[in-house]
Design a protein around this motif. Structure first.
Motif, PDB file in Angstrom:
ATOM      1  N   LYS A  27       6.163  15.567   1.031  1.00  0.00           N
ATOM      2  CA  LYS A  27       5.186  16.273   1.857  1.00  0.00           C
ATOM      3  C   LYS A  27       4.453  15.349   2.826  1.00  0.00           C
ATOM      4  O   LYS A  27       3.973  15.798   3.851  1.00  0.00           O
ATOM      5  N   CYS A  28       4.338  14.080   2.504  1.00  0.00           N
ATOM      6  CA  CYS A  28       3.530  13.169   3.300  1.00  0.00           C
ATOM      7  C   CYS A  28       4.156  11.767   3.238  1.00  0.00           C
ATOM      8  O   CYS A  28       3.644  10.888   2.563  1.00  0.00           O
ATOM      9  N   PRO A  29       5.269  11.550   3.918  1.00  0.00           N
ATOM     10  CA  PRO A  29       6.039  10.308   3.735  1.00  0.00           C
ATOM     11  C   PRO A  29       5.303   9.034   4.140  1.00  0.00           C
ATOM     12  O   PRO A  29       5.659   7.962   3.676  1.00  0.00           O
ATOM     13  N   TYR A  30       4.265   9.124   4.946  1.00  0.00           N
ATOM     14  CA  TYR A  30       3.567   7.924   5.393  1.00  0.00           C
ATOM     15  C   TYR A  30       2.443   7.492   4.442  1.00  0.00           C
ATOM     16  O   TYR A  30       1.791   6.491   4.684  1.00  0.00           O
ATOM     17  N   VAL A  31       2.232   8.240   3.347  1.00  0.00           N
ATOM     18  CA  VAL A  31       1.086   7.955   2.482  1.00  0.00           C
ATOM     19  C   VAL A  31       1.148   6.549   1.878  1.00  0.00           C
ATOM     20  O   VAL A  31       0.129   5.897   1.704  1.00  0.00           O
ATOM     21  N   PHE A  32       2.321   6.035   1.586  1.00  0.00           N
ATOM     22  CA  PHE A  32       2.422   4.720   0.953  1.00  0.00           C
ATOM     23  C   PHE A  32       2.539   3.590   1.969  1.00  0.00           C
ATOM     24  O   PHE A  32       2.696   2.439   1.588  1.00  0.00           O
ATOM     25  N   THR A  33       2.461   3.898   3.261  1.00  0.00           N
ATOM     26  CA  THR A  33       2.491   2.846   4.282  1.00  0.00           C
ATOM     27  C   THR A  33       1.141   2.697   4.965  1.00  0.00           C
ATOM     28  O   THR A  33       1.039   2.039   5.986  1.00  0.00           O
ATOM     29  N   HIS A  34       0.116   3.279   4.401  1.00  0.00           N
ATOM     30  CA  HIS A  34      -1.226   3.203   4.976  1.00  0.00           C
ATOM     31  C   HIS A  34      -1.695   1.750   4.952  1.00  0.00           C
ATOM     32  O   HIS A  34      -1.453   1.027   3.982  1.00  0.00           O
ATOM     33  N   PRO A  35      -2.363   1.274   6.004  1.00  0.00           N
ATOM     34  CA  PRO A  35      -2.785  -0.128   6.048  1.00  0.00           C
ATOM     35  C   PRO A  35      -3.850  -0.493   5.005  1.00  0.00           C
ATOM     36  O   PRO A  35      -3.954  -1.649   4.619  1.00  0.00           O
ATOM     37  N   ASP A  36      -4.622   0.487   4.519  1.00  0.00           N
ATOM     38  CA  ASP A  36      -5.633   0.213   3.500  1.00  0.00           C
ATOM     39  C   ASP A  36      -4.981   0.317   2.124  1.00  0.00           C
ATOM     40  O   ASP A  36      -4.670   1.403   1.650  1.00  0.00           O
ATOM     41  N   ARG A  37      -4.765  -0.803   1.489  1.00  0.00           N
ATOM     42  CA  ARG A  37      -4.076  -0.835   0.189  1.00  0.00           C
ATOM     43  C   ARG A  37      -4.850  -0.097  -0.891  1.00  0.00           C
ATOM     44  O   ARG A  37      -4.254   0.430  -1.823  1.00  0.00           O
ATOM     45  N   LEU A  38      -6.184  -0.056  -0.793  1.00  0.00           N
ATOM     46  CA  LEU A  38      -6.975   0.648  -1.796  1.00  0.00           C
ATOM     47  C   LEU A  38      -6.653   2.144  -1.799  1.00  0.00           C
ATOM     48  O   LEU A  38      -6.584   2.772  -2.852  1.00  0.00           O
ATOM     49  N   ILE A  39      -6.394   2.690  -0.625  1.00  0.00           N
ATOM     50  CA  ILE A  39      -6.001   4.096  -0.545  1.00  0.00           C
ATOM     51  C   ILE A  39      -4.630   4.301  -1.169  1.00  0.00           C
ATOM     52  O   ILE A  39      -4.410   5.240  -1.938  1.00  0.00           O
ATOM     53  N   VAL A  40      -3.708   3.397  -0.867  1.00  0.00           N
ATOM     54  CA  VAL A  40      -2.351   3.517  -1.410  1.00  0.00           C
ATOM     55  C   VAL A  40      -2.374   3.460  -2.931  1.00  0.00           C
ATOM     56  O   VAL A  40      -1.766   4.292  -3.612  1.00  0.00           O
ATOM     57  N   TYR A  41      -3.095   2.498  -3.493  1.00  0.00           N
ATOM     58  CA  TYR A  41      -3.146   2.365  -4.951  1.00  0.00           C
ATOM     59  C   TYR A  41      -3.893   3.520  -5.598  1.00  0.00           C
ATOM     60  O   TYR A  41      -3.520   3.971  -6.681  1.00  0.00           O
ATOM     61  N   SER A  42      -4.933   4.020  -4.945  1.00  0.00           N
ATOM     62  CA  SER A  42      -5.657   5.171  -5.483  1.00  0.00           C
ATOM     63  C   SER A  42      -4.766   6.411  -5.520  1.00  0.00           C
ATOM     64  O   SER A  42      -4.781   7.158  -6.492  1.00  0.00           O
ATOM     65  N   VAL A  43      -3.990   6.611  -4.468  1.00  0.00           N
ATOM     66  CA  VAL A  43      -3.065   7.750  -4.450  1.00  0.00           C
ATOM     67  C   VAL A  43      -2.005   7.588  -5.530  1.00  0.00           C
ATOM     68  O   VAL A  43      -1.717   8.519  -6.288  1.00  0.00           O
ATOM     69  N   LEU A  44      -1.436   6.407  -5.640  1.00  0.00           N
ATOM     70  CA  LEU A  44      -0.382   6.174  -6.629  1.00  0.00           C
ATOM     71  C   LEU A  44      -0.897   6.374  -8.052  1.00  0.00           C
ATOM     72  O   LEU A  44      -0.309   7.117  -8.839  1.00  0.00           O
ATOM     73  N   ALA A 100      -9.462   8.373  -2.772  1.00  0.00           N
ATOM     74  CA  ALA A 100      -8.543   8.034  -1.681  1.00  0.00           C
ATOM     75  C   ALA A 100      -8.816   8.919  -0.461  1.00  0.00           C
ATOM     76  O   ALA A 100      -8.820   8.432   0.676  1.00  0.00           O
ATOM     77  N   LEU A 101      -9.061  10.188  -0.674  1.00  0.00           N
ATOM     78  CA  LEU A 101      -9.370  11.092   0.435  1.00  0.00           C
ATOM     79  C   LEU A 101     -10.691  10.716   1.087  1.00  0.00           C
ATOM     80  O   LEU A 101     -10.788  10.670   2.315  1.00  0.00           O
ATOM     81  N   TYR A 102     -11.705  10.411   0.272  1.00  0.00           N
ATOM     82  CA  TYR A 102     -12.994   9.991   0.820  1.00  0.00           C
ATOM     83  C   TYR A 102     -12.842   8.724   1.637  1.00  0.00           C
ATOM     84  O   TYR A 102     -13.370   8.623   2.741  1.00  0.00           O
ATOM     85  N   ARG A 103     -12.112   7.760   1.092  1.00  0.00           N
ATOM     86  CA  ARG A 103     -11.927   6.479   1.789  1.00  0.00           C
ATOM     87  C   ARG A 103     -11.168   6.686   3.101  1.00  0.00           C
ATOM     88  O   ARG A 103     -11.440   6.027   4.098  1.00  0.00           O
ATOM     89  N   HIS A 104     -10.193   7.593   3.091  1.00  0.00           N
ATOM     90  CA  HIS A 104      -9.418   7.866   4.290  1.00  0.00           C
ATOM     91  C   HIS A 104     -10.268   8.556   5.369  1.00  0.00           C
ATOM     92  O   HIS A 104     -10.110   8.264   6.562  1.00  0.00           O
ATOM     93  N   LEU A 105     -11.153   9.444   4.959  1.00  0.00           N
ATOM     94  CA  LEU A 105     -11.942  10.210   5.920  1.00  0.00           C
ATOM     95  C   LEU A 105     -13.265   9.537   6.293  1.00  0.00           C
ATOM     96  O   LEU A 105     -13.909   9.962   7.257  1.00  0.00           O
ATOM     97  N   ALA A 106     -13.665   8.522   5.524  1.00  0.00           N
ATOM     98  CA  ALA A 106     -14.952   7.861   5.792  1.00  0.00           C
ATOM     99  C   ALA A 106     -14.898   7.107   7.129  1.00  0.00           C
ATOM    100  O   ALA A 106     -13.901   6.467   7.446  1.00  0.00           O
ATOM    101  N   PRO A 107     -15.964   7.198   7.892  1.00  0.00           N
ATOM    102  CA  PRO A 107     -15.972   6.474   9.178  1.00  0.00           C
ATOM    103  C   PRO A 107     -16.047   4.964   8.942  1.00  0.00           C
ATOM    104  O   PRO A 107     -16.727   4.493   8.051  1.00  0.00           O
TER     105      PRO A 107
END
Length: 108
Positions: A27-44, A100-107
């Motif tokens: 559904k979201c193939p780019y989720v694991f290539t995000h530059p913020d590793r904290l988001i990637v690990y939180s999603v995983l 992960a969603l909060y971190r992604h949407l936070a300014p």
């Protein structure tokens, strides 16, 4: 009827992790290539714990029959402790995904 089995719990986490990562990549193939590793690990880790908890509770869903279980009912029974552990796992998974969603949407 058997008791709570850690091997069954580990199996559900492996199956849940595989299903969660597959769905995320589908559904979201780019989720694991995000530059913020904290988001990637939180999603995983969120997908792993959420998928494992849901898989563990799948044995206690009303309306399922013993012939549809991954593990036959004679071999594994969800106790109150295992249901509590799986519910906590779901809560932790949702918390990881919400972070992960909060971190992604936070300014900034």
């Amino acid at each position: 009827m058997g008791g709570f089995s850690w091997a069954v719990v580990i199996m559900y986490y492996i199956l849940g992790a595989g299903a969660g990562v597959f769905l995320a990549l589908w559904k979201c193939p780019y989720v694991f290539t995000h530059p913020d590793r904290l988001i990637v690990y939180s999603v995983l880790f969120g997908l792993i714990t959420l998928g494992g908890g849901l898989g563990g509770l799948a044995q206690t869903i009303p309306g399922t029959t013993p012939d549809t279980y991954v593990i036959p009912a004679e071999e594994s029974v969800n106790t109150r402790a295992s249901i509590f552990a799986m519910s906590c796992s779901i809560a932790v998974g949702v918390a990881f995904l919400a972070f992960a969603l909060y971190r992604h949407l936070a300014p900034g």
